[in-house]
Design a protein around this motif. Structure first.
Motif, PDB file in Angstrom:
ATOM      1  N   ALA A 183       0.814  -1.213   0.000  1.00 48.82           N
ATOM      2  CA  ALA A 183       0.000   0.000   0.000  1.00 48.82           C
ATOM      3  C   ALA A 183       0.849   1.266   0.000  1.00 48.82           C
ATOM      4  O   ALA A 183       0.309   2.364  -0.143  1.00 48.82           O
ATOM      5  N   LEU A 184       2.171   1.128   0.148  1.00 45.48           N
ATOM      6  CA  LEU A 184       3.078   2.270   0.094  1.00 45.48           C
ATOM      7  C   LEU A 184       3.854   2.319  -1.225  1.00 45.48           C
ATOM      8  O   LEU A 184       4.596   3.270  -1.467  1.00 45.48           O
ATOM      9  N   MET A 185       3.705   1.301  -2.065  1.00 42.93           N
ATOM     10  CA  MET A 185       4.338   1.314  -3.391  1.00 42.93           C
ATOM     11  C   MET A 185       3.631   2.289  -4.316  1.00 42.93           C
ATOM     12  O   MET A 185       4.270   3.069  -5.025  1.00 42.93           O
ATOM     13  N   ASP A 186       2.308   2.226  -4.337  1.00 44.26           N
ATOM     14  CA  ASP A 186       1.495   3.042  -5.223  1.00 44.26           C
ATOM     15  C   ASP A 186       0.226   3.424  -4.476  1.00 44.26           C
ATOM     16  O   ASP A 186      -0.023   2.965  -3.358  1.00 44.26           O
ATOM     17  N   ASN A 187      -0.588   4.290  -5.089  1.00 39.98           N
ATOM     18  CA  ASN A 187      -1.913   4.531  -4.536  1.00 39.98           C
ATOM     19  C   ASN A 187      -2.652   3.196  -4.482  1.00 39.98           C
ATOM     20  O   ASN A 187      -2.910   2.569  -5.510  1.00 39.98           O
ATOM     21  N   LYS A 254      11.807  21.481  -2.769  1.00 38.54           N
ATOM     22  CA  LYS A 254      11.047  20.887  -3.865  1.00 38.54           C
ATOM     23  C   LYS A 254       9.829  20.104  -3.369  1.00 38.54           C
ATOM     24  O   LYS A 254       9.883  19.429  -2.336  1.00 38.54           O
ATOM     25  N   GLY A 255       8.767  20.195  -4.154  1.00 39.15           N
ATOM     26  CA  GLY A 255       7.558  19.423  -3.883  1.00 39.15           C
ATOM     27  C   GLY A 255       6.906  19.007  -5.183  1.00 39.15           C
ATOM     28  O   GLY A 255       7.150  19.607  -6.241  1.00 39.15           O
ATOM     29  N   THR A 256       6.060  17.976  -5.135  1.00 37.51           N
ATOM     30  CA  THR A 256       5.382  17.472  -6.331  1.00 37.51           C
ATOM     31  C   THR A 256       3.965  17.049  -5.967  1.00 37.51           C
ATOM     32  O   THR A 256       3.742  16.424  -4.917  1.00 37.51           O
ATOM     33  N   LEU A 257       3.023  17.365  -6.842  1.00 42.98           N
ATOM     34  CA  LEU A 257       1.637  16.923  -6.709  1.00 42.98           C
ATOM     35  C   LEU A 257       1.270  16.148  -7.959  1.00 42.98           C
ATOM     36  O   LEU A 257       1.514  16.600  -9.080  1.00 42.98           O
ATOM     37  N   ARG A 258       0.659  14.967  -7.776  1.00 44.27           N
ATOM     38  CA  ARG A 258       0.233  14.128  -8.895  1.00 44.27           C
ATOM     39  C   ARG A 258      -1.248  13.782  -8.719  1.00 44.27           C
ATOM     40  O   ARG A 258      -1.662  13.368  -7.633  1.00 44.27           O
ATOM     41  N   ILE A 259      -2.005  13.933  -9.788  1.00 43.18           N
ATOM     42  CA  ILE A 259      -3.431  13.584  -9.782  1.00 43.18           C
ATOM     43  C   ILE A 259      -3.655  12.575 -10.903  1.00 43.18           C
ATOM     44  O   ILE A 259      -3.295  12.827 -12.055  1.00 43.18           O
ATOM     45  N   MET A 260      -4.239  11.442 -10.565  1.00 50.10           N
ATOM     46  CA  MET A 260      -4.370  10.332 -11.514  1.00 50.10           C
ATOM     47  C   MET A 260      -5.807   9.840 -11.566  1.00 50.10           C
ATOM     48  O   MET A 260      -6.508   9.791 -10.543  1.00 50.10           O
ATOM     49  N   GLY A 261      -6.258   9.459 -12.757  1.00 52.35           N
ATOM     50  CA  GLY A 261      -7.531   8.788 -12.932  1.00 52.35           C
ATOM     51  C   GLY A 261      -7.362   7.547 -13.796  1.00 52.35           C
ATOM     52  O   GLY A 261      -6.474   7.499 -14.647  1.00 52.35           O
ATOM     53  N   PHE A 262      -8.193   6.530 -13.559  1.00 60.29           N
ATOM     54  CA  PHE A 262      -8.057   5.298 -14.352  1.00 60.29           C
ATOM     55  C   PHE A 262      -9.418   4.684 -14.628  1.00 60.29           C
ATOM     56  O   PHE A 262     -10.388   4.866 -13.883  1.00 60.29           O
ATOM     57  N   ILE A 299      -4.551  10.726  -5.545  1.00 60.39           N
ATOM     58  CA  ILE A 299      -3.807  11.963  -5.320  1.00 60.39           C
ATOM     59  C   ILE A 299      -2.546  11.601  -4.554  1.00 60.39           C
ATOM     60  O   ILE A 299      -2.598  10.856  -3.568  1.00 60.39           O
ATOM     61  N   ASN A 300      -1.418  12.120  -4.995  1.00 61.32           N
ATOM     62  CA  ASN A 300      -0.117  11.673  -4.483  1.00 61.32           C
ATOM     63  C   ASN A 300       0.788  12.898  -4.399  1.00 61.32           C
ATOM     64  O   ASN A 300       0.988  13.593  -5.399  1.00 61.32           O
ATOM     65  N   THR A 301       1.329  13.182  -3.213  1.00 58.68           N
ATOM     66  CA  THR A 301       2.181  14.361  -3.070  1.00 58.68           C
ATOM     67  C   THR A 301       3.381  14.048  -2.184  1.00 58.68           C
ATOM     68  O   THR A 301       3.308  13.198  -1.291  1.00 58.68           O
ATOM     69  N   LYS A 307      16.753  19.691   3.320  1.00 55.39           N
ATOM     70  CA  LYS A 307      17.497  18.831   2.396  1.00 55.39           C
ATOM     71  C   LYS A 307      17.596  17.395   2.904  1.00 55.39           C
ATOM     72  O   LYS A 307      17.878  16.476   2.124  1.00 55.39           O
ATOM     73  N   ASP A 308      17.335  17.182   4.199  1.00 55.52           N
ATOM     74  CA  ASP A 308      17.469  15.848   4.786  1.00 55.52           C
ATOM     75  C   ASP A 308      16.150  15.229   5.234  1.00 55.52           C
ATOM     76  O   ASP A 308      16.145  14.084   5.702  1.00 55.52           O
ATOM     77  N   PHE A 309      15.041  15.945   5.107  1.00 56.63           N
ATOM     78  CA  PHE A 309      13.773  15.426   5.624  1.00 56.63           C
ATOM     79  C   PHE A 309      12.642  15.792   4.674  1.00 56.63           C
ATOM     80  O   PHE A 309      12.528  16.930   4.211  1.00 56.63           O
ATOM     81  N   GLY A 310      11.800  14.784   4.373  1.00 62.71           N
ATOM     82  CA  GLY A 310      10.650  15.006   3.514  1.00 62.71           C
ATOM     83  C   GLY A 310       9.453  14.208   3.971  1.00 62.71           C
ATOM     84  O   GLY A 310       9.588  13.199   4.677  1.00 62.71           O
ATOM     85  N   VAL A 311       8.268  14.652   3.565  1.00 63.64           N
ATOM     86  CA  VAL A 311       7.019  13.985   3.937  1.00 63.64           C
ATOM     87  C   VAL A 311       6.224  13.683   2.675  1.00 63.64           C
ATOM     88  O   VAL A 311       6.455  14.265   1.608  1.00 63.64           O
ATOM     89  N   PHE A 312       5.265  12.777   2.796  1.00 62.98           N
ATOM     90  CA  PHE A 312       4.417  12.406   1.660  1.00 62.98           C
ATOM     91  C   PHE A 312       3.031  12.046   2.160  1.00 62.98           C
ATOM     92  O   PHE A 312       2.819  11.750   3.347  1.00 62.98           O
ATOM     93  N   ALA A 313       2.072  12.048   1.233  1.00 59.79           N
ATOM     94  CA  ALA A 313       0.714  11.588   1.508  1.00 59.79           C
ATOM     95  C   ALA A 313       0.090  11.122   0.201  1.00 59.79           C
ATOM     96  O   ALA A 313       0.386  11.655  -0.870  1.00 59.79           O
ATOM     97  N   LYS A 314      -0.770  10.102   0.300  1.00 63.07           N
ATOM     98  CA  LYS A 314      -1.496   9.579  -0.857  1.00 63.07           C
ATOM     99  C   LYS A 314      -2.920   9.255  -0.429  1.00 63.07           C
ATOM    100  O   LYS A 314      -3.146   8.745   0.674  1.00 63.07           O
ATOM    101  N   ALA A 315      -3.872   9.519  -1.327  1.00 68.38           N
ATOM    102  CA  ALA A 315      -5.272   9.145  -1.100  1.00 68.38           C
ATOM    103  C   ALA A 315      -5.828   8.606  -2.402  1.00 68.38           C
ATOM    104  O   ALA A 315      -5.620   9.205  -3.461  1.00 68.38           O
TER     105      ALA A 315
END
Length: 436
Positions: A183-187, A254-262, A299-301, A307-315
């Motif tokens: 469940a942490l590989m992909d949405n 740096k940050g990234t936002l991804r929105i996907m539909g299938f 949704i994946n961000t 430079k040494d610490f980052g966070v993420f979230a996916k729904a």
């Protein structure tokens, strides 16, 4: 073992330097190698009952191995061909059954434990570029080094993994180097097209701009859930996946936002119909029919805070009316976490990660399992429903020159396969990974 590893690294470096041009120019060919071994142990846990697709409540240890050779060659301007043979073997806990967010992302859903060799990727890629702004692309597995315009379009056709292109994340995507849970590989609610080993045949296109990327894929579908034979009725059995990625910076981080539909189309079974046909022992496979669909979004961000610490979230979400066909039995999912580099304790190439997962089912899927139905991954014979909740912690130790890593890992699983009558489960693992 160390001498053999050093010899293999030296041999591959000699081959690469003999065949490749300066990476600042256009690399003509490259070769890469990876091997990942994961061993996981779970102690006994409490279970009021156990079905044919349950995680076994007894103590258990299982190991998996994957070995991949990545090869790529540039044919003419913008044209590439890729060929990746792979060997895999071993097994997941309880034959990779009984947990929707399964703890080993390197374990395939196959019955045998024998090592088998197969073609993981084999595809052709053609790129077109324009504009004067350039990016330097580093040599990597399935990536030829060189210069690339920030404005480009390419298409690829052949066999590949959807995760090679879609649903990327800087901190939570690669079970060989990051978190191990499925469940942490992909949405997790993205029932992404794949055969039982995780690869698909299809066409992929990508339009790249300096701050955003648009992706689309059209792929084939297997004839049965978690199968390996491709359905030749492409007009009735196909998938479409679309993703928009936006790159930005907050306070120079740096940050990234991804929105996907299938949309998945094929000969799928329907949960409600299975229950109506046989309320006491529904079988979703008996209701398979062309013209069925599964749709959803994700949704994946990810965001660096330093430079040494980052966070993420996916729904992610899918409609959950038709049976799970490709990935895992999750219809709703939310994950979040963070990764810290070991710079503060003078281990800058080490990583420490912590993540949390909440998985859920649609109402028809939930009722189907409660009535005694089975999917290809979960099914305890009945169900006292609750969301499946998982926490994972790992520490990735750089053992040798960022080429050999050892990673202790711990996962806590509450309500495995959404069942309050089973668990909790503790999974202790260790991963060894080498790449060059």
């Amino acid at each position: 073992m160390k001498k053999l590893l050093l010899f293999l690294i030296l041999l591959f470096n000699l081959i690469k330097s003999a065949l490749a041009q300066d990476t600042v120019k256009q690399e003509r060919t490259n070769f890469h190698f990876q091997q990942t071994i994961i061993t996981q142990y779970k102690p006994p846990f409490s279970a009021a009952y156990t079905g044919k697709n349950s995680l076994l409540p007894t103590a258990e240890t299982q190991s998996s191995i994957t070995t991949t050779l990545f090869s790529a060659a540039r044919l003419w301007k913008g044209a590439e061909v890729h060929f990746d043979p792979e060997l895999s073997g071993g097994a997941g806990l309880s034959q990779t059954l009984g947990v929707a967010g399964f703890p080993n992302g390197e374990t395939f859903r196959v019955g045998g434990v024998q090592n088998k060799i197969y073609i993981a990727r084999m595809f052709f890629k053609q790129s077109f570029e324009w504009g004067k702004e350039k990016d330097t692309i580093g040599d990597d597995a399935d990536v030829l080094g060189g210069l690339r315009s920030k404005r480009y379009f390419f298409f690829a056709i052949g066999k590949y993994n959807m995760g090679d292109y879609f649903d990327q994340n800087n901190f939570s995507h690669d079970p060989r180097m990051q978190f191990m849970n499925w469940a942490l590989m992909d949405n997790a609610a993205w029932d992404y097209p794949a055969n039982t080993r995780g690869y698909v045949i299809g066409a992929y296109t990508e339009l790249g701009q300096p701050t955003w990327t648009l992706r689309f894929a059209l792929t084939m579908v297997v004839t049965q859930a978690n199968a390996s034979i491709w359905d030749a009725k492409i007009g009735k059995a196909n998938t479409q996946t679309l993703e928009y990625e936006k790159r930005y910076a907050i306070n120079d981080q740096k940050g990234t936002l991804r929105i996907m539909g299938f949309l998945n189309n094929g000969k799928f079974g329907n949960y409600d119909l299975a229950i109506a046909q046989n309320p006491k022992a529904p079988n979703v496979d008996s209701t398979q029919h062309y013209g069925r669909h599964k749709y959803g979004f994700g949704i994946n961000t990810d965001q660096y805070l330093s430079k040494d610490f980052g966070v993420f979230a996916k729904a992610s979400y899918n409609d959950g009316h038709t049976e799970t066909w490709f990935f895992t039995e999750i219809d709703r999912s939310f994950t979040f976490g963070g990764v810290l580099k070991g710079t503060q304790w003078h281990r800058g190439d080490d990583d420490m990660g912590l993540a949390f997962i909440v998985n859920g089912l649609s109402a028809p899927h939930r009722e189907y399992l409660a009535d005694g139905g089975y999917g290809f991954l979960i099914g305890d014979g009945k169900l006292n429903y609750a969301p499946e909740m998982i926490a994972e912690f790992y520490y990735k130790l750089n053992v040798y020159q960022k080429k050999f890593f050892v990673t202790p890992d711990y996962q806590f699983i509450l309500h495995p396969a959404y069942n309050q009558d089973r668990g909790p489960v503790n999974v202790i693992g260790i991963r060894a990974h080498v790449e060059f």
